[in-house]
Design a protein around this motif. Structure first.
Motif, PDB file in Angstrom:
ATOM      1  N   ALA A  43     -25.334  -8.483  18.125  1.00  0.00           N
ATOM      2  CA  ALA A  43     -25.047  -9.889  17.873  1.00  0.00           C
ATOM      3  C   ALA A  43     -25.220 -10.195  16.394  1.00  0.00           C
ATOM      4  CB  ALA A  43     -25.960 -10.786  18.705  1.00  0.00           C
ATOM      5  N   PHE A  44     -24.251 -10.908  15.848  1.00  0.00           N
ATOM      6  CA  PHE A  44     -24.341 -11.422  14.487  1.00  0.00           C
ATOM      7  C   PHE A  44     -24.476 -12.934  14.597  1.00  0.00           C
ATOM      8  CE2 PHE A  44     -21.716 -12.749  10.578  1.00  0.00           C
ATOM      9  CZ  PHE A  44     -22.856 -12.845   9.789  1.00  0.00           C
ATOM     10  N   CYS A  45     -25.617 -13.468  14.183  1.00  0.00           N
ATOM     11  CA  CYS A  45     -25.899 -14.896  14.278  1.00  0.00           C
ATOM     12  C   CYS A  45     -25.679 -15.553  12.924  1.00  0.00           C
ATOM     13  CB  CYS A  45     -27.327 -15.126  14.753  1.00  0.00           C
ATOM     14  SG  CYS A  45     -27.673 -14.424  16.388  1.00  0.00           S
ATOM     15  N   ALA A  46     -25.075 -16.739  12.938  1.00  0.00           N
ATOM     16  CA  ALA A  46     -24.667 -17.394  11.701  1.00  0.00           C
ATOM     17  C   ALA A  46     -25.827 -17.914  10.874  1.00  0.00           C
ATOM     18  CB  ALA A  46     -23.692 -18.535  11.988  1.00  0.00           C
ATOM     19  N   ASN A  47     -27.038 -17.967  11.420  1.00  0.00           N
ATOM     20  CA  ASN A  47     -28.227 -18.173  10.594  1.00  0.00           C
ATOM     21  C   ASN A  47     -29.436 -17.561  11.289  1.00  0.00           C
ATOM     22  OD1 ASN A  47     -29.280 -20.036  12.438  1.00  0.00           O
ATOM     23  ND2 ASN A  47     -29.119 -21.791  11.089  1.00  0.00           N
ATOM     24  N   ASP A  48     -30.556 -17.514  10.602  1.00  0.00           N
ATOM     25  CA  ASP A  48     -31.742 -16.839  11.133  1.00  0.00           C
ATOM     26  C   ASP A  48     -32.395 -17.609  12.273  1.00  0.00           C
ATOM     27  OD1 ASP A  48     -31.510 -14.661   9.478  1.00  0.00           O
ATOM     28  OD2 ASP A  48     -32.876 -15.422   7.951  1.00  0.00           O
ATOM     29  N   LEU A  49     -32.284 -18.942  12.275  1.00  0.00           N
ATOM     30  CA  LEU A  49     -32.885 -19.699  13.373  1.00  0.00           C
ATOM     31  C   LEU A  49     -32.203 -19.330  14.691  1.00  0.00           C
ATOM     32  CD1 LEU A  49     -33.416 -23.252  11.819  1.00  0.00           C
ATOM     33  CD2 LEU A  49     -35.020 -21.331  11.955  1.00  0.00           C
ATOM     34  N   LEU A  50     -30.878 -19.235  14.683  1.00  0.00           N
ATOM     35  CA  LEU A  50     -30.164 -18.770  15.867  1.00  0.00           C
ATOM     36  C   LEU A  50     -30.622 -17.372  16.255  1.00  0.00           C
ATOM     37  CD1 LEU A  50     -26.476 -19.891  15.136  1.00  0.00           C
ATOM     38  CD2 LEU A  50     -27.925 -20.734  16.993  1.00  0.00           C
ATOM     39  N   ALA A  51     -30.740 -16.502  15.261  1.00  0.00           N
ATOM     40  CA  ALA A  51     -31.116 -15.115  15.526  1.00  0.00           C
ATOM     41  C   ALA A  51     -32.517 -15.019  16.122  1.00  0.00           C
ATOM     42  CB  ALA A  51     -31.029 -14.295  14.237  1.00  0.00           C
TER      43      ALA A  51
ATOM     44  N   THR B 167     -13.482  -7.350   9.459  1.00  0.00           N
ATOM     45  CA  THR B 167     -14.088  -6.023   9.573  1.00  0.00           C
ATOM     46  C   THR B 167     -13.796  -5.399  10.935  1.00  0.00           C
ATOM     47  OG1 THR B 167     -15.856  -6.704   8.073  1.00  0.00           O
ATOM     48  CG2 THR B 167     -16.264  -4.759   9.426  1.00  0.00           C
ATOM     49  N   VAL B 168     -13.892  -6.220  11.981  1.00  0.00           N
ATOM     50  CA  VAL B 168     -13.622  -5.727  13.338  1.00  0.00           C
ATOM     51  C   VAL B 168     -12.155  -5.316  13.472  1.00  0.00           C
ATOM     52  CG1 VAL B 168     -13.404  -6.490  15.742  1.00  0.00           C
ATOM     53  CG2 VAL B 168     -15.502  -6.970  14.459  1.00  0.00           C
ATOM     54  N   GLU B 169     -11.261  -6.127  12.939  1.00  0.00           N
ATOM     55  CA  GLU B 169      -9.828  -5.799  13.024  1.00  0.00           C
ATOM     56  C   GLU B 169      -9.503  -4.518  12.274  1.00  0.00           C
ATOM     57  OE1 GLU B 169      -7.942  -9.313  11.588  1.00  0.00           O
ATOM     58  OE2 GLU B 169      -8.075 -10.369  13.524  1.00  0.00           O
TER      59      GLU B 169
ATOM     60  N   ARG C 267     -18.666  -9.576   6.344  1.00  0.00           N
ATOM     61  CA  ARG C 267     -18.216  -8.174   6.282  1.00  0.00           C
ATOM     62  C   ARG C 267     -19.407  -7.221   6.212  1.00  0.00           C
ATOM     63  NH1 ARG C 267     -14.487 -10.317   2.530  1.00  0.00           N
ATOM     64  NH2 ARG C 267     -15.471  -9.208   0.792  1.00  0.00           N
ATOM     65  N   LEU C 268     -20.419  -7.598   5.449  1.00  0.00           N
ATOM     66  CA  LEU C 268     -21.605  -6.747   5.349  1.00  0.00           C
ATOM     67  C   LEU C 268     -22.252  -6.554   6.719  1.00  0.00           C
ATOM     68  CD1 LEU C 268     -23.259  -8.177   2.094  1.00  0.00           C
ATOM     69  CD2 LEU C 268     -22.141  -5.951   2.350  1.00  0.00           C
ATOM     70  N   ALA C 269     -22.391  -7.648   7.457  1.00  0.00           N
ATOM     71  CA  ALA C 269     -22.990  -7.555   8.790  1.00  0.00           C
ATOM     72  C   ALA C 269     -22.109  -6.733   9.724  1.00  0.00           C
ATOM     73  CB  ALA C 269     -23.205  -8.959   9.358  1.00  0.00           C
ATOM     74  N   GLY C 270     -20.778  -6.979   9.666  1.00  0.00           N
ATOM     75  CA  GLY C 270     -19.868  -6.248  10.533  1.00  0.00           C
ATOM     76  C   GLY C 270     -19.849  -4.761  10.253  1.00  0.00           C
ATOM     77  N   ASN C 271     -19.773  -4.388   8.988  1.00  0.00           N
ATOM     78  CA  ASN C 271     -19.764  -2.962   8.637  1.00  0.00           C
ATOM     79  C   ASN C 271     -21.036  -2.264   9.106  1.00  0.00           C
ATOM     80  OD1 ASN C 271     -17.242  -2.741   7.367  1.00  0.00           O
ATOM     81  ND2 ASN C 271     -18.052  -3.568   5.445  1.00  0.00           N
ATOM     82  N   HIS C 272     -22.166  -2.948   8.928  1.00  0.00           N
ATOM     83  CA  HIS C 272     -23.444  -2.355   9.332  1.00  0.00           C
ATOM     84  C   HIS C 272     -23.482  -2.108  10.836  1.00  0.00           C
ATOM     85  CE1 HIS C 272     -27.685  -1.680   9.961  1.00  0.00           C
ATOM     86  NE2 HIS C 272     -27.826  -2.844  10.593  1.00  0.00           N
ATOM     87  N   LEU C 273     -23.079  -3.100  11.624  1.00  0.00           N
ATOM     88  CA  LEU C 273     -23.148  -2.952  13.082  1.00  0.00           C
ATOM     89  C   LEU C 273     -22.148  -1.910  13.581  1.00  0.00           C
ATOM     90  CD1 LEU C 273     -23.594  -6.695  14.091  1.00  0.00           C
ATOM     91  CD2 LEU C 273     -25.332  -4.886  14.127  1.00  0.00           C
ATOM     92  N   ILE C 274     -20.966  -1.866  12.992  1.00  0.00           N
ATOM     93  CA  ILE C 274     -19.971  -0.865  13.401  1.00  0.00           C
ATOM     94  C   ILE C 274     -20.424   0.536  13.007  1.00  0.00           C
ATOM     95  CG2 ILE C 274     -17.610  -0.051  12.986  1.00  0.00           C
ATOM     96  CD1 ILE C 274     -16.822  -3.039  12.749  1.00  0.00           C
ATOM     97  N   GLU C 275     -21.004   0.667  11.813  1.00  0.00           N
ATOM     98  CA  GLU C 275     -21.480   1.982  11.357  1.00  0.00           C
ATOM     99  C   GLU C 275     -22.622   2.506  12.213  1.00  0.00           C
ATOM    100  OE1 GLU C 275     -22.440   1.303   7.304  1.00  0.00           O
ATOM    101  OE2 GLU C 275     -20.348   1.279   6.627  1.00  0.00           O
ATOM    102  N   THR C 276     -23.372   1.617  12.841  1.00  0.00           N
ATOM    103  CA  THR C 276     -24.461   2.062  13.716  1.00  0.00           C
ATOM    104  C   THR C 276     -23.987   2.263  15.157  1.00  0.00           C
ATOM    105  OG1 THR C 276     -25.164  -0.265  13.892  1.00  0.00           O
ATOM    106  CG2 THR C 276     -26.370   1.136  12.361  1.00  0.00           C
ATOM    107  N   GLY C 277     -22.666   2.205  15.374  1.00  0.00           N
ATOM    108  CA  GLY C 277     -22.096   2.635  16.643  1.00  0.00           C
ATOM    109  C   GLY C 277     -21.746   1.553  17.640  1.00  0.00           C
ATOM    110  N   HIS C 278     -21.776   0.293  17.257  1.00  0.00           N
ATOM    111  CA  HIS C 278     -21.513  -0.784  18.211  1.00  0.00           C
ATOM    112  C   HIS C 278     -20.019  -1.081  18.305  1.00  0.00           C
ATOM    113  CE1 HIS C 278     -25.776  -1.614  18.724  1.00  0.00           C
ATOM    114  NE2 HIS C 278     -25.901  -1.472  17.422  1.00  0.00           N
TER     115      HIS C 278
END
Length: 336
Positions: A244-252, A203-205, A167-178
């Motif tokens: 993009a929200f990646c499930a860990n930092d290595l993916l990111a 969060t998206v829903e 939710r934290l990641a989703g709120n941040h990305l949506i608040e920045t306009g994505h």
């Protein structure tokens, strides 16, 4: 080859009985200080090393704790191990690190080996927390603590609220306009991944006008992140996600590399948020935003729960400790 000195030789040199030397090795507080010193001098002179394997056989268990992780190459688990080992050291305990590589068969092999070694207990981030082998281990007398995974009451556990992290990641990305966001993670059967995706989905829903694309990977590593990034970069601009929200930092980090190769700017063309906040996140070419987990604290707390269970034995009551994640915002997802 010269034979190793025996406990009998130590006793003869110190002028005490074998029983007194045994007390010195196992219950030193009941031996008089002057006698302890004589025995210690004898041990030092002879170079005596006690047979830990034999002592463990008599006691029924060792002073070794097994730590089974999903990916020893992931710095997150290195930090978990550091936390567990720091407390183990304080309690004169050794940690044996095992790498399952997210493979249930390999994990089962490690569990079998650790049980055969009569370890004091096992800390594990399991491939499947519902695996009946974990309860069977506990029933046979080997305490098990789940790490980075919540338990349903059959074990002690330490975990992080991964739904909140999503939710934290989703709120941040949506608040920045994505309005088009990709989730990269997997396998989706892994509880941590499911929870992070569930938090993002909720969060998206709630936002209503945001599209979420899910891209599953088999392994959460840099190579898989780069491959996912290459696939997404080839999508037409009108349908390509802008975040993009990646499930860990290595993916990111792998995803970030793919964006650079494709000529897409971060965060202008693609914002990226990872998970774990490993040290490499802040040091990336574009410093990576990430949901931070208290990795060392997870390991240390898990070891603390195990020590409590061993000490209390039948009187022990399982505890589930849940930590809260934090979002660390850096350049990879800041507002363009």
């Amino acid at each position: 080859m010269m034979a190793a000195p025996s406990i009998k030789e130590v006793a003869q040199r110190a002028g005490v009985s074998v029983g007194t030397v045994s007390n010195f090795l196992n219950r030193p507080w009941i031996v008089a200080p002057t006698t302890r010193q004589r025995i210690q001098d004898s041990i030092s002179t002879l170079g005596f090393v006690r047979n830990e394997a034999a002592r463990h056989l008599r006691a029924g268990h060792s002073r070794t704790v097994g730590l089974v992780v999903l990916d020893v190459a992931n710095p997150f688990f290195t930090d978990v191990a550091e936390g567990a080992e720091s407390l183990a050291y304080e309690h004169d305990t050794v940690v044996m690190l095992c790498n399952s590589k997210t493979d249930p068969v390999r994990e089962g092999h490690h569990l079998d080996q650790l049980e055969q070694q009569r370890v004091m207990g096992i800390l594990i981030t399991p491939c499947d927390s519902a695996d009946p082998r974990l309860l069977a281990l506990t029933a046979r007398g080997t305490p098990v603590v789940l790490v980075d995974r919540a338990a349903d009451g059959g074990h002690c556990s330490v975990s992080v609220d991964d739904k909140l992290g999503g939710r934290l990641a989703g709120n941040h990305l949506i608040e920045t306009g994505h309005q088009r966001i990709a989730f990269i993670g997997g396998p989706l059967t892994m509880q941590q991944v499911k929870d992070r995706l569930a938090g993002m989905t909720a969060t998206v829903e709630k936002a209503g006008d945001v599209e979420l694309q899910t891209h599953e990977v088999d392994v959460m590593g840099v190579v898989e992140g780069r491959a996912a990034g290459e696939r997404i970069a080839q999508l037409p601009k009108r349908s390509r996600p802008t975040a993009a929200f990646c499930a860990n930092d290595l993916l990111a980090l792998g995803f970030l590399q793919a964006m650079a190769v494709a000529g897409l700017r971060v965060p202008q063309d693609m914002a990226i948020v990872g998970y774990d906040d490993i040290d490499f996140a802040a040091a990336a070419a574009v410093p990576l935003s990430s949901v931070r987990q208290p990795a060392e604290l997870l390991g240390r707390t898990a070891m603390e729960l195990l020590q409590e269970e061993v000490a209390a034995a039948e009187l022990h009551r399982h505890r589930q400790v849940i930590f809260q994640p934090d979002l660390v915002i850096r350049e990879s997802s800041s507002r363009p």
